[in-house]
Scaffold this motif. Structure first.
Motif, PDB file in Angstrom:
ATOM      1  N   VAL A 160      -5.352  -0.524   3.774  1.00  0.00           N
ATOM      2  CA  VAL A 160      -3.885  -0.421   3.112  1.00  0.00           C
ATOM      3  C   VAL A 160      -3.285  -0.586   1.556  1.00  0.00           C
ATOM      4  O   VAL A 160      -3.897  -1.238   0.945  1.00  0.00           O
ATOM      5  N   ARG A 161      -2.111   0.646   1.141  1.00  0.00           N
ATOM      6  CA  ARG A 161      -1.656   0.307  -0.398  1.00  0.00           C
ATOM      7  C   ARG A 161      -1.254  -1.146  -1.045  1.00  0.00           C
ATOM      8  O   ARG A 161      -0.049  -0.271  -1.418  1.00  0.00           O
ATOM      9  N   CYS A 168       5.553  -3.545  -2.934  1.00  0.00           N
ATOM     10  CA  CYS A 168       5.511  -2.126  -2.080  1.00  0.00           C
ATOM     11  C   CYS A 168       6.535  -1.375  -2.497  1.00  0.00           C
ATOM     12  O   CYS A 168       7.248  -1.936  -3.299  1.00  0.00           O
ATOM     13  N   CYS A 192       3.746  -3.072   5.417  1.00  0.00           N
ATOM     14  CA  CYS A 192       4.245  -3.683   3.805  1.00  0.00           C
ATOM     15  C   CYS A 192       5.255  -5.113   4.326  1.00  0.00           C
ATOM     16  O   CYS A 192       5.273  -6.120   4.276  1.00  0.00           O
ATOM     17  N   SER A 236       1.742   1.066  -1.664  1.00  0.00           N
ATOM     18  CA  SER A 236       1.929   0.919  -0.001  1.00  0.00           C
ATOM     19  C   SER A 236       3.606   1.402   0.242  1.00  0.00           C
ATOM     20  O   SER A 236       4.634   0.598  -0.223  1.00  0.00           O
ATOM     21  N   SER A 246       0.711   5.202   2.455  1.00  0.00           N
ATOM     22  CA  SER A 246      -0.074   4.203   4.230  1.00  0.00           C
ATOM     23  C   SER A 246      -0.484   3.977   4.133  1.00  0.00           C
ATOM     24  O   SER A 246      -1.674   2.515   2.800  1.00  0.00           O
ATOM     25  N   TRP A 247      -2.564   4.997   3.131  1.00  0.00           N
ATOM     26  CA  TRP A 247      -3.804   4.002   3.750  1.00  0.00           C
ATOM     27  C   TRP A 247      -4.771   5.237   3.515  1.00  0.00           C
ATOM     28  O   TRP A 247      -4.123   6.613   2.569  1.00  0.00           O
TER      29      TRP A 247
END
Length: 281
Positions: free
Chosen positions: A6-7, A68, A84, A233, A248-249
């Motif tokens: 996940v970012r 985020c 997040c 994210s 998202s990822w």
């Protein structure tokens, strides 16, 4: 193969102990020149709907405590990624994070200007599955209204902006290199909406995660080098002047064989509780 990431920020136990935000370290640095891998600097005036999610208590004072991104979808509502707001990211229940804010109208997080608005409440769809990371969307209700000029329209189901091949732009303050270099200034990168098959092939399940087209959107650069990354994210993916996705990822950053996976915003709108036109009641 690398696990999907996940970012948002990672290594939270170390983050919280040191009260310093540290990025997720990926297996191999991506070749890139800027955040939102392969991107360019943008101003708050040109992208007024992009906001940073901030908690100095959880992530330290540097870069205003950004962890985020998000996007203004009504004067009192910000949309972001559900992950997040998870304890895995925040280190505690989001309701216990007393200084959760959005930073609006400020592209340089180390500068003054813009507004820091407290979050009054948050909402995550009851069907959100953190294991599948779907549907990866959350809403933040703000304690005061932002100007209507900062609201970004949301693309509905059937909008041509979701058509594969459409040029889109992703925004964020995340990792600039894929190796842990966060930016203080907002940046953007041009990507393309990709066919679902691209992400279904890249993420069939197992260690690299599973792509679910009903709630996810595939976008990136088939040649590599342009992508979102850790810390981005919840930030917006915009096409045709409308919001189509949320960061998202993905597997790594800027990889030609690892497209970015975004929340398909049109898919999550029916569950939104009366905040946006077309949302649920």
């Amino acid at each position: 193969m690398r696990r999907p990431s996940v970012r948002g920020p990672a290594r939270l136990s170390a983050l919280i102990a040191a009260v310093i935000a540290s990025p997720l370290v990926v297996a191999a640095p991506a070749a890139a020149d800027s955040v939102v891998i392969g991107g360019y600097e943008v101003s708050a005036e040109s992208s007024p709907w992009v906001v940073a999610l901030s908690s100095r208590d959880r992530f330290g004072a540097a870069r205003a405590g950004q962890f985020c991104g998000g996007v203004v979808v009504s004067p009192t509502t910000v949309m972001t990624a559900a992950h997040c707001l998870s304890p895995a990211v925040l280190g505690k229940d989001v309701r216990l994070v007393r200084d959760l804010r959005v930073v609006s109208g400020r592209a340089d997080l180390e500068a003054e200007g813009g507004q820091e608005v407290a979050v009054r409440s948050s909402w995550i769809p009851p069907e959100y599955d953190p294991e599948a990371n779907s549907p990866d969307m959350a809403l933040l209700t703000l304690s005061q209204a932002l100007p209507a000029s900062r609201v970004l329209p949301v693309a509905r189901a059937g909008d041509e902006a979701y058509t594969p091949g459409t040029e889109a732009v992703v925004y964020g303050w995340g990792d600039t290199t894929g190796a842990g270099g966060y930016a203080s200034k907002l940046r953007a990168a041009r990507v393309s909406v990709l066919p679902d098959e691209n992400c279904a092939t890249a993420y069939p399940g197992g260690a690299d995660g599973r792509y679910t087209p009903a709630t996810m959107l595939c976008a990136g650069d088939t040649a590599g080098g342009h992508d979102a990354c850790q810390g981005d994210s919840g930030g917006p993916l915009v096409a045709g002047g409308r919001l189509i996705g949320l960061v998202s990822w993905g597997s790594g950053c800027g990889r030609p064989d690892g497209p970015g996976v975004y929340t398909r915003v049109s898919a999550v709108l029916p569950s939104v509780p009366g905040v946006l036109p077309g949302g649920g009641d």
